[in-house]
Design a protein around this motif. Structure first.
Motif, short mmCIF file in Angstrom:
data_model
loop_
_atom_site.label_atom_id
_atom_site.label_comp_id
_atom_site.label_asym_id
_atom_site.label_seq_id
_atom_site.Cartn_x
_atom_site.Cartn_y
_atom_site.Cartn_z
N GLN A 142 0.81 -1.21 0.00
CA GLN A 142 0.00 0.00 0.00
C GLN A 142 0.85 1.27 0.00
OE1 GLN A 142 -2.90 -0.22 3.18
NE2 GLN A 142 -3.63 -2.24 2.53
N SER A 143 1.91 1.29 0.79
CA SER A 143 2.72 2.51 0.89
C SER A 143 3.87 2.53 -0.11
CB SER A 143 3.29 2.65 2.31
OG SER A 143 2.24 2.75 3.26
N LEU A 144 4.53 1.40 -0.32
CA LEU A 144 5.67 1.34 -1.22
C LEU A 144 5.29 0.94 -2.64
CD1 LEU A 144 8.34 -0.34 1.09
CD2 LEU A 144 7.78 2.08 0.83
N ASP A 145 4.06 0.48 -2.83
CA ASP A 145 3.55 0.10 -4.16
C ASP A 145 4.42 -0.97 -4.81
OD1 ASP A 145 1.73 0.25 -6.27
OD2 ASP A 145 2.95 1.70 -7.37
N LEU A 146 4.84 -1.97 -4.01
CA LEU A 146 5.63 -3.06 -4.57
C LEU A 146 4.74 -4.04 -5.33
CD1 LEU A 146 8.17 -3.82 -1.71
CD2 LEU A 146 8.38 -2.23 -3.62
N PHE A 147 5.36 -4.78 -6.22
CA PHE A 147 4.64 -5.73 -7.06
C PHE A 147 4.60 -7.12 -6.44
CE2 PHE A 147 4.54 -8.84 -10.59
CZ PHE A 147 3.35 -8.45 -11.20
N THR A 148 5.70 -7.50 -5.78
CA THR A 148 5.78 -8.83 -5.18
C THR A 148 6.75 -8.81 -4.01
OG1 THR A 148 6.12 -11.19 -5.65
CG2 THR A 148 7.64 -9.64 -6.68
N LEU A 149 6.58 -9.76 -3.11
CA LEU A 149 7.47 -9.94 -1.97
C LEU A 149 8.09 -11.33 -2.01
CD1 LEU A 149 5.39 -8.41 0.97
CD2 LEU A 149 7.30 -7.36 -0.23
N HIS A 150 9.36 -11.41 -1.65
CA HIS A 150 10.06 -12.68 -1.54
C HIS A 150 10.56 -12.84 -0.11
CE1 HIS A 150 11.31 -12.23 -6.07
NE2 HIS A 150 10.02 -12.46 -5.91
N LEU A 151 10.83 -14.07 0.28
CA LEU A 151 11.52 -14.34 1.54
C LEU A 151 12.15 -15.71 1.45
CD1 LEU A 151 9.82 -16.56 3.45
CD2 LEU A 151 8.28 -14.62 3.69
N SER A 152 13.05 -15.98 2.37
CA SER A 152 13.61 -17.32 2.51
C SER A 152 13.66 -17.68 3.98
CB SER A 152 15.01 -17.41 1.89
OG SER A 152 15.94 -16.63 2.62
N VAL A 153 13.51 -18.96 4.26
CA VAL A 153 13.47 -19.44 5.63
C VAL A 153 14.00 -20.87 5.64
CG1 VAL A 153 11.07 -20.18 5.38
CG2 VAL A 153 11.99 -19.76 7.67
#
Length: 203
Positions: A142-153
Motif C-alpha cells: 500500500q505505501s511502497l507500491d511493490l509488485f511482489t514480496l520474496h523471503l527465505s526461511v
C-alpha cells in the motif's frame, strides 16, 4: 486489522528488554506495533544478533552476528533504519521492543525481500509474528507500491513457514541443504507473495 497512526503516542517503557528512549508506533494491529528505530536500537541489535539460536533458524544470509560483517551495531542501524521496523508488544500502555521486520527493496523491479524475527523468546507464539508480518505486507503493497514480496526461511523452522503460508506466501523453490545449524543441514525454502494475492481469502 492494520492501522497507520501518527507519531504522537510516546510511551515510557518499564521492562528489562526495553530501551530507555521512547518509541512512537507507525502501525498497530491488536497488541503489536511497528515502530521506527530510536537512539537505543543499536543496543537491541547487538544483543539479538549475538543469539546463536535465533540466528540458526533465520533464512536470511545477512543475519549473522555483526562482527562477521565488520560493522558496529550503530553502522547496521544507520544502513537499515529506513527499511526496518522494531516489532513492539503493547503492554500496560508501554511499548516493548521484541524483534524487527523490514524489507530489502529492489526499486527498479518493485520487489521486496521480507525479513522478520521475534527475538525475545518470551513473546514468541503469541501472534506478534503474524501481526507484524501482516503490517509489513500492508506497508509494502500500500505505501511502497511493490509488485511482489520474496523471503527465505530454513526448512527446519516449520512454525515460520506456517506463519508465512497463513499470510498468503507460497513456496516457489528450495536450495537443497544450504542452511547449517546445530541440528545439521536443512533446505532453504523460498517463498513469494504477489500483490494480486493480498490479502488472502482467509484473512
Amino acid at each position: 486489522m492494520t492501522h497507520m497512526i501518527n507519531f504522537d503516542w510516546p510511551r515510557t517503557m518499564a521492562s528489562a528488554v526495553a530501551p530507555l528512549a521512547p518509541l512512537h508506533p507507525s502501525f498497530v494491529d491488536g497488541t503489536t506495533a511497528l515502530c521506527p528505530f530510536n537512539d537505543d536500537t543499536p543496543k537491541l541489535f547487538e544483543r539479538w544478533f549475538a543469539d546463536q539460536e535465533l540466528i540458526g533458524v533465520m533464512g536470511d544470509w545477512e543475519f549473522l552476528p555483526l562482527p562477521y560483517y565488520d560493522q558496529t551495531p550503530e553502522e547496521f542501524v544507520r544502513r537499515t533504519r529506513r527499511s526496518t521496523w522494531l516489532v513492539c508488544a503493547r503492554e500496560n500502555e508501554s511499548l516493548i521492543p521484541i524483534g524487527y521486520t523490514g524489507l530489502y527493496v529492489q526499486s527498479r523491479h518493485r520487489v521486496g525481500i521480507l525479513r522478520l524475527a521475534i527475538a525475545e523468546p518470551k513473546y514468541r507464539r503469541q501472534g506478534h509474528g503474524l501481526r507484524a508480518t501482516r503490517m509489513a505486507i500492508d506497508w509494502a503493497f500500500q505505501s511502497l507500491d511493490l509488485f511482489t514480496l520474496h523471503l527465505s526461511v530454513t526448512a527446519a523452522n516449520q512454525s515460520a513457514i506456517e506463519l508465512y503460508r497463513g499470510c498468503g506466501f507460497r513456496e516457489c523453490g528450495r536450495y537443497q541443504l544450504s542452511r547449517f545449524s546445530r541440528d545439521g543441514r536443512s533446505d532453504e525454502v523460498l517463498m513469494e507473495l504477489m500483490r494480486s494475492d493480498w490479502p488472502p481469502a482467509n484473512r
